[in-house]
Design an enzyme around this catalytic site. Sequence first.
Site, mmCIF file in Angstrom:
data_model
loop_
_atom_site.group_PDB
_atom_site.id
_atom_site.type_symbol
_atom_site.label_atom_id
_atom_site.label_comp_id
_atom_site.label_asym_id
_atom_site.label_seq_id
_atom_site.Cartn_x
_atom_site.Cartn_y
_atom_site.Cartn_z
ATOM 1 N N SER A 34 0.848 -1.409 0.136
ATOM 2 C CA SER A 34 0.090 0.019 -0.133
ATOM 3 C C SER A 34 0.910 1.281 -0.204
ATOM 4 O O SER A 34 0.456 2.487 -0.316
ATOM 5 C CB SER A 34 -0.974 0.083 1.120
ATOM 6 O OG SER A 34 -0.201 -0.261 2.409
ATOM 7 N N ASP A 351 -3.705 8.018 8.095
ATOM 8 C CA ASP A 351 -5.019 7.277 8.801
ATOM 9 C C ASP A 351 -4.323 6.343 9.939
ATOM 10 O O ASP A 351 -5.263 5.343 10.236
ATOM 11 C CB ASP A 351 -5.601 6.317 7.535
ATOM 12 C CG ASP A 351 -4.462 5.479 6.866
ATOM 13 O OD1 ASP A 351 -3.558 5.222 7.409
ATOM 14 O OD2 ASP A 351 -4.904 4.677 5.836
ATOM 15 N N HIS A 354 -0.635 4.654 7.261
ATOM 16 C CA HIS A 354 0.006 5.182 6.269
ATOM 17 C C HIS A 354 0.444 6.767 6.305
ATOM 18 O O HIS A 354 -0.295 7.419 6.967
ATOM 19 C CB HIS A 354 -0.789 5.165 4.793
ATOM 20 C CG HIS A 354 -1.338 3.771 4.471
ATOM 21 N ND1 HIS A 354 -2.520 3.264 4.983
ATOM 22 C CD2 HIS A 354 -0.646 2.714 4.093
ATOM 23 C CE1 HIS A 354 -2.739 1.836 4.774
ATOM 24 N NE2 HIS A 354 -1.598 1.537 4.116
#
Length: 399
Positions: A34, A351, A354
């Site tokens: 991610s 968040d 990240h």
Amino acid sequence: MASMSLAGAVLVVVLAAAQPARACYSRVFSFGDSLADTGNYRFVFSNDTRAPVLWPPYGETYFHNATGRFSNGRILIDFIADALGLPFVPPYWGGRSAEYFAGGANFAVGGATALSPEFFRRNGAPLANDNTVHLDMEMDWFRDLIKLLCPNDTAGCSDMMNDSLFLVGEIGGNDYNLPFFAGVPFEKIQNFTPSVIAKISSTITELIELGAKTLLVPGNLPIGCVPTYLMRYKSDKKKDYEPETGCLRWMNQFSEDHNKLLVDELEELRQLHPGVTIIYADYYGAAMEIFLTPKKSVSLAKIKDNNRTSTIEYPLVACCGGGETYGVSSARCGRGEYKVCDDPQKYGSWDGLHPSEAAYKVIADGLLRGSYTHPPIANSCPQLTEMVSSAEFKVLYDL
């Protein structure tokens, strides 16, 4: 929302609008999770239509819409591609024409691991999702792409491979994150590291065998500074925290151990492949600039169509989520009764898991214009020196 305050140097970076005369590389090919995904998740897990990353507030700062990036705006690969004079790297699953991949392709997927789910089952730490993407799958996609780009003769792709930059990661973080979240004992998770490094190494070897000549290989970020972990492993013991940063000491040490093994492995690969440039990207060191100098200011271009300077005032706090200490609670960003801060560029985390766009920008500057690539990436891309000379660096002191 308050965060830990530390006195120290405040580095202000003002970057002029400059582009290299020509791109250093014809394409960028990226693998990872991610931290590098530019939109593959929405295609690979198309049934997961409620995934928060597919909807605002993700992407709101720069793109003004969710793009599948796990942040509020641009991520590291976006800054790297832009600095190298290339367009943003498109997600592999977003297109099927050679024209679509003219600037490269990104194979990274949110949640991806270096090792396969079978490895974790075999070692007593099964993953919750057996469909988890891993490096072998991403390499299969890359081979399929080579067939698309060179349909008549894959050997004819040699020029393209020679002129491309291969970004191998960040990968490996989820090989630890997923077991941590599942409650696997730390002692067992520590034993996964040699296998993670071996898989990264074998992937690099495969890419070299396919013709790759320049590879940028990131280490892991300091996970002890991640708000979700800070909240999960919150401790009353002062010794559990680094006094300079407020990060969890034992978790950062774990990241450093991973990175040391990776650095040693890359040196062995250099000895085996002297004609190949293998660059270590010290994500850990570059990211620590944020936490050691918490009020680091960086130029953030093109936000709201206007250059401005933003200061990371809350390096250990998530912008999107909830909670008073680290900005994380039972409400996750995009789910439940979550809250979003007024200015994401003042936060080190988006968040809770990240980095924010501002944090990514600091890390990118450290890699591309600082001392956090080994050997320096400017050695293989001299045009970056032109950008450094066109930038103005000012150091102020907040005493």
